[in-house]
Design a protein around this motif. Structure first.
Motif, PDB file in Angstrom:
ATOM      1  N   LEU A 295     122.511 -31.481 -10.520  1.00  0.00           N
ATOM      2  CA  LEU A 295     121.219 -30.782 -10.655  1.00  0.00           C
ATOM      3  C   LEU A 295     120.687 -30.264  -9.326  1.00  0.00           C
ATOM      4  N   ALA A 296     121.420 -30.545  -8.245  1.00  0.00           N
ATOM      5  CA  ALA A 296     120.879 -30.262  -6.908  1.00  0.00           C
ATOM      6  C   ALA A 296     120.542 -28.793  -6.672  1.00  0.00           C
ATOM      7  N   GLY A 297     121.306 -27.876  -7.257  1.00  0.00           N
ATOM      8  CA  GLY A 297     121.053 -26.463  -6.974  1.00  0.00           C
ATOM      9  C   GLY A 297     119.999 -25.844  -7.886  1.00  0.00           C
ATOM     10  N   LYS A 298     119.434 -26.616  -8.772  1.00  0.00           N
ATOM     11  CA  LYS A 298     118.481 -26.036  -9.731  1.00  0.00           C
ATOM     12  C   LYS A 298     117.062 -26.132  -9.182  1.00  0.00           C
ATOM     13  N   ARG A 299     116.195 -25.284  -9.747  1.00  0.00           N
ATOM     14  CA  ARG A 299     114.806 -25.282  -9.294  1.00  0.00           C
ATOM     15  C   ARG A 299     113.931 -25.778 -10.442  1.00  0.00           C
ATOM     16  N   PHE A 300     113.097 -26.746 -10.153  1.00  0.00           N
ATOM     17  CA  PHE A 300     112.212 -27.318 -11.173  1.00  0.00           C
ATOM     18  C   PHE A 300     110.757 -27.040 -10.794  1.00  0.00           C
ATOM     19  N   VAL A 301     109.969 -26.619 -11.770  1.00  0.00           N
ATOM     20  CA  VAL A 301     108.526 -26.469 -11.579  1.00  0.00           C
ATOM     21  C   VAL A 301     107.864 -27.360 -12.624  1.00  0.00           C
TER      22      VAL A 301
ATOM     23  N   GLU B   4     116.819 -22.628 -13.766  1.00  0.00           N
ATOM     24  CA  GLU B   4     115.455 -23.034 -13.434  1.00  0.00           C
ATOM     25  C   GLU B   4     114.859 -23.742 -14.641  1.00  0.00           C
ATOM     26  N   VAL B   5     113.952 -24.665 -14.351  1.00  0.00           N
ATOM     27  CA  VAL B   5     113.337 -25.443 -15.430  1.00  0.00           C
ATOM     28  C   VAL B   5     111.838 -25.513 -15.161  1.00  0.00           C
ATOM     29  N   VAL B   6     111.031 -25.173 -16.179  1.00  0.00           N
ATOM     30  CA  VAL B   6     109.583 -25.357 -16.048  1.00  0.00           C
ATOM     31  C   VAL B   6     109.166 -26.393 -17.089  1.00  0.00           C
ATOM     32  N   ILE B   7     108.417 -27.393 -16.621  1.00  0.00           N
ATOM     33  CA  ILE B   7     108.069 -28.521 -17.494  1.00  0.00           C
ATOM     34  C   ILE B   7     106.547 -28.696 -17.528  1.00  0.00           C
ATOM     35  N   GLY B   8     105.980 -28.671 -18.706  1.00  0.00           N
ATOM     36  CA  GLY B   8     104.557 -28.968 -18.885  1.00  0.00           C
ATOM     37  C   GLY B   8     104.404 -30.466 -19.073  1.00  0.00           C
ATOM     38  N   ALA B   9     103.642 -31.094 -18.161  1.00  0.00           N
ATOM     39  CA  ALA B   9     103.538 -32.559 -18.183  1.00  0.00           C
ATOM     40  C   ALA B   9     102.075 -32.988 -18.101  1.00  0.00           C
ATOM     41  N   PRO B  10     101.403 -33.098 -19.236  1.00  0.00           N
ATOM     42  CA  PRO B  10     100.021 -33.580 -19.185  1.00  0.00           C
ATOM     43  C   PRO B  10      99.954 -35.035 -18.725  1.00  0.00           C
ATOM     44  N   MET B  11      98.813 -35.425 -18.157  1.00  0.00           N
ATOM     45  CA  MET B  11      98.660 -36.848 -17.803  1.00  0.00           C
ATOM     46  C   MET B  11      98.138 -37.605 -19.009  1.00  0.00           C
ATOM     47  N   TYR B  12      98.900 -38.582 -19.455  1.00  0.00           N
ATOM     48  CA  TYR B  12      98.451 -39.495 -20.503  1.00  0.00           C
ATOM     49  C   TYR B  12      98.459 -40.902 -19.923  1.00  0.00           C
ATOM     50  N   ASN B  13      97.265 -41.499 -19.881  1.00  0.00           N
ATOM     51  CA  ASN B  13      97.157 -42.871 -19.358  1.00  0.00           C
ATOM     52  C   ASN B  13      97.878 -43.023 -18.026  1.00  0.00           C
ATOM     53  N   PHE B  14      97.520 -42.108 -17.149  1.00  0.00           N
ATOM     54  CA  PHE B  14      97.951 -42.103 -15.743  1.00  0.00           C
ATOM     55  C   PHE B  14      99.424 -41.748 -15.549  1.00  0.00           C
TER      56      PHE B  14
END
Ligand SMILES: Cc1cc2nc3c(=O)[nH]c(=O)nc-3n(C[C@H](O)[C@H](O)[C@H](O)COP(=O)(O)O)c2cc1C
Length: 214
Positions: free
Chosen positions: A128-134, A89-99
């Motif tokens: 990567l198909a079996g992985k879960r991303f948030v 599993e992967v958790v990614i913090g992705a702020p919006m910068y310039n849209f």
């Protein structure tokens, strides 16, 4: 043993909403997976180097024929791709910068999107198909359906296409915390309640997604 890869990319080390929500996800995940392993990567504190031409073309050059620059570029690529491939599993913090997304996250993507992670054209097999991303978005404004800025949203739209191209469709979930600047920006003062509600919804979503029992 399950493995979680936790990635943050906000340049704010204090007061970051995306970091707050990804940290909550990981805390819940640890409780739900007491034997699990968490690998943490902070792209703002330790940015991965921008991909170079040597690193990119190393993928198409037999190992024994690579130049020293290609060998160095390939080592970075391989470390990042292996880290991703080893996660369930992967958790990614992705702020919006310039849209869109921070350049540090784009740089990471430029390394990990490679023959090692892309679907095989002949067999259709997708590593990567079996992985879960948030993916946790934080945005100073609001970009949901019907908002005046809906059309400026290139954060979730972009990442969704990236994951889809890697064979990840249902396995990716986006969690948004919006109007994060409502307290700081007087022009957004009327959206303070919206901000609180959006943040509370984001916390409740990650609690559920991490498999927390209570
Ligand atoms: C360089 C930069 C560009 C930004 N661009 C936007 C933008 O285009 N739209 C928006 O709604 N907010 C924008 N913001 C505000 C951030 O999206 C907002 O503060 C968000 O909460 C950042 O995530 P964080 O709280 O995890 O740091 C920008 C912030 C920075 C630092």
């Amino acid at each position: 043993m399950a493995t979680l890869l936790h990635i943050d990319s906000s340049i704010r080390l204090e007061g970051s909403v995306s970091r707050e929500v990804t940290a909550a996800f990981t805390e819940h995940w640890r409780k739900a997976n007491p034997d699990g392993k968490v690998n943490y990567r902070d792209l703002a504190v330790n940015p991965v180097p921008h991909l170079t031409a040597a690193g990119y073309f190393a993928a198409f050059t037999p190992a024994e024929e690579r130049t020293p620059e290609q060998v160095a570029g390939w080592a970075t690529h391989q470390e990042l791709a292996d880290e991703l491939l080893s996660a369930d599993e992967v958790v990614i913090g992705a702020p919006m910068y310039n849209f869109s997304i921070p350049d540090s996250l784009k740089s990471w993507l430029d390394h990990v999107i490679s023959p090692a992670t892309m679907p095989n054209r002949e067999t259709g097999e997708a590593p990567l198909a079996g992985k879960r991303f948030v993916v946790v978005h934080a945005r100073g404004g609001a970009y949901g359906p019907g908002t005046p800025r809906e059309d400026f949203e290139f954060q979730e739209r972009y990442l969704r296409k990236v994951f889809n191209s890697l064979g990840v469709e249902a396995g990716v979930t986006f969690v948004a915390a919006e109007m994060t600047l409502a307290d700081a920006n007087p022009a957004l003062a009327e959206f303070k309640d919206f901000k609180q509600e959006s943040l509370a919804n984001a916390h409740s979503a990650v609690r559920q997604l991490a498999g927390a029992s209570a």
